[in-house]
Design a protein around this motif. Structure first.
Motif: not given
Lengths: 314, 314, 314
Positions: C190-212
């Motif tokens: 679950x990701x709250x309101x007004x967050x910013x999660x940038x992409x990786x330069x060439x790989x992946x930005x990852x938010x793991x299972x069940x993280x809030x």
């Protein structure tokens, strides 16, 4: 959260599959977390150390995970997992209603109010007169906004409370406490761009009359803010805080949950407030202290080398 | 803010109901707060201690709350509440114009510029060539954006200044200073996601050529940022600051209003800048100090227990 | 980033105008910054001190600014400006594709997923089942979202990495490293309101299972977050950090780039994390230290005046 019509406790017991103890003729009028309960409410408790608090609260119907003596005039609903039972009731009586359109037909918008493009206004929202809702604002279902309110672009009113129950035994560890509260914004409030004001878990998050918020301010679930407060940009306040009238918080101040900041208090920029602060005073630091004492302390730190010299030159 | 055509001072006097002193044949060419006035401007003053500053400023027409000697070639507009008179002029000559559509017909958008879906572009906005405006961005009326500018999703350009006058005697305590300034973004700027850049109260908030902002950065009203600055995420800068060229601010730095950060300065993460900083140096801490001195101080603090022992073991 | 079909190294050499050294029959399978390279990848190096690292990395094809001995089985592409050559390849093989509509036809959205109004979903995005995407969310091209994910209003997933190369000799000083990575959000996040999660330069930005994540949280490019983490509002994390499972960060914590926070670590509100932290411990302060030591230090500081008195009264 109140039900639209009262529900028989026997029906509630059947829905959640609980054993009913005590008065089986009661009607439930609403559902609330324990901090917010009123007579007629259903609430829940799942730790023995909080049993007394729950049983002696205003709640009339208590979902509990052990059979105990039922207080006079109340009912107990005994089930293994009161948390999940409570959540299932929230989901049943305040279900998430996907939007059919950007501005819900069930929303009521007052005279003279301007709603700019790309705004989302959810179901059952009420907005007063002579407001300006700037572009890309989101107002979740059930929120209530007064008269002469200005909400700047990108702000989010009424997102879910950040409230989870830890389940050590499960791979997916956090269970969400579904929120059924609202945000109430009183008259003459101005809210800057990019703010987020979460709804209460079961009660209301309130922004008091005449209060002005700068940009990118976060207000947690169930927090109550008084009248004529002034918060500078990037302030964050946790859940269930009480900020009294005329409080001034400068930029990037962080305020913890479950505390009180007294009337007329001033907190300087970047301070962190971990516990309640008395009104009428000025604070600084992380953790915050009275600003004059903190300034003295900062000066004392500068004198450490001098002390060292005194100490070693003798 | 300049008027589209000059307005006779006699007309201004009639609009705000003020007594006109001095040169009654003057034409007003614009309206500005006292920090930004140029010849031809109307400004206001309502505290005696600022009278001299206002009367000796470049402003040609001064709204004032007491009859005083009028400087040669100027005009005074005497009225009980200069603040409200000034605000009424802003509202008359730069009224809020509700949007008829998400992208105003009066906006000018250059060749090669991509505007992604769900963007709001207000009235009289100008955007240069080869820009990318990502989704859910809001650009308020009158803002000006150069060439090769990238603005990431959710960013808000040109929300109102956070600027209020306290009225102790009133239940609703804060009166809004309506802003009529703009945001100017020069060529080759990149602005991250979820930023908020407020318009000036009467002048311009400026982001200089080649400057790059990360996500969730707040820039207050009337702040001027030089060329080739680099600000990391969650930086916040108050109103009317001047940040010179090549300044680097790391994450979560907070900068107060009305100050100067000199060219080539570097401020480390989470620092708080309460007052002007000389250029060419590196800073840390809240309040920020030269980083090397601050690091030494942090080490000195670690030696307090040793000092205590020395002191008590003698 | 992987190519859809492998590309001959001779073609790559022609595109960027580089001299080809070593094995000219190689096929490139993707393009990656040096921190993320796998066999088959093209990467680049432009500082002699990093030559060894690049030549000995998993990358099969290295763009380099000097002719050196080519390792067995690899190819070198020699050109004056490897950075610009690399960026031109990113632009060619992952070009920015302007959106034709708010929700791209190439996006795949799972069963039971609710997409609220005013959401932007870019090209090639994949979203799993039973998600809720609240209003005014932006999901950039190529991002991947699992099942049972909730994203609150105004959040931005997949904006560009904040990554620039300094060019001292140029008036516009910063050259953008175009990013071609993605954001991957695993199930039950679950990701709250007004967050910013940038992409990786060439790989992946990852938010793991069940993280809030609570509201207004910034996650930098390429950062990897484990399972069941809990971050309170206004946390900011720089690029390429590794946050292991069950980490708890309280409000307004700032975390620098390129570091590791170990499993089960807890960091108290407003702390600043400049370097890696061992797991299983609790931290506080800016810079962050073990919280118990930090609390003692805060108490020692309070005793400086007492020490001064002891020292001067003798």
């Amino acid at each position: 959260m109140n039900f639209e019509v009262p529900v028989a406790v026997t029906e509630i017991a059947a829905i959640i599959g609980a054993a009913l103890e005590g008065n089986s003729s009661l009607m439930a009028t609403g559902i609330n977390e324990i901090h917010k309960v009123r007579a007629g409410d259903i609430s829940f408790v799942d730790f023995e150390k909080y049993y007394d608090k729950a049983l002696n609260s205003a709640a009339t119907i208590i979902i509990i995970n052990k059979k105990v003596a039922c207080p006079e005039g109340k009912a107990l609903l005994v089930t293994d997992d009161p948390f999940s039972a409570y959540v299932s009731l929230v989901k049943r009586y305040r279900p998430f209603e996907p939007a059919a359109k950007p501005i819900s037909d069930s929303a009521v918008i007052g005279e003279g109010t301007v709603v700019q493009p790309n705004v989302f206004i959810g179901n059952h929202v009420r907005i007063g007169n002579n407001c300006i809702i700037h572009p890309n604002v989101t107002i979740y279902d059930h929120c209530v906004i007064g008269n002469n309110v200005i909400i700047h672009a990108g702000t989010v009113i009424g997102a879910d409370a950040f409230y989870f129950k830890k389940r050590k035994e499960r791979a997916v560890m956090y269970d969400k406490l579904e929120s059924c509260g609202r945000v109430l914004i009183e008259d003459d409030v101005e809210i800057g761009a990019g703010c987020t004001i979460d709804k209460g878990v079961s009660g209301d998050t309130i922004i008091g009359q005449g209060t002005k918020l700068d940009n990118m301010i976060h207000i947690g679930h169930g927090t109550v803010i008084g009248r004529n407060c002034l918060f500078a940009a990037q302030v964050g306040i946790g859940g269930k805080a009480l900020i009294e009238d005329n409080v001034i918080l400068w930029g990037q101040v962080g305020v913890s949950k479950d505390l009180v900041i007294g009337k007329d208090a001033i907190v300087y920029a970047q301070s962190g407030v971990p516990a309640s602060l008395e009104g009428g005073k000025t604070y600084f630091g992380s953790p915050a202290e009275e600003s004059r004492a903190k300034m003295k302390e900062i000066n004392w730190i500068k004198r450490i080398p001098e002390m060292w010299e005194k100490l070693t030159n003798k």
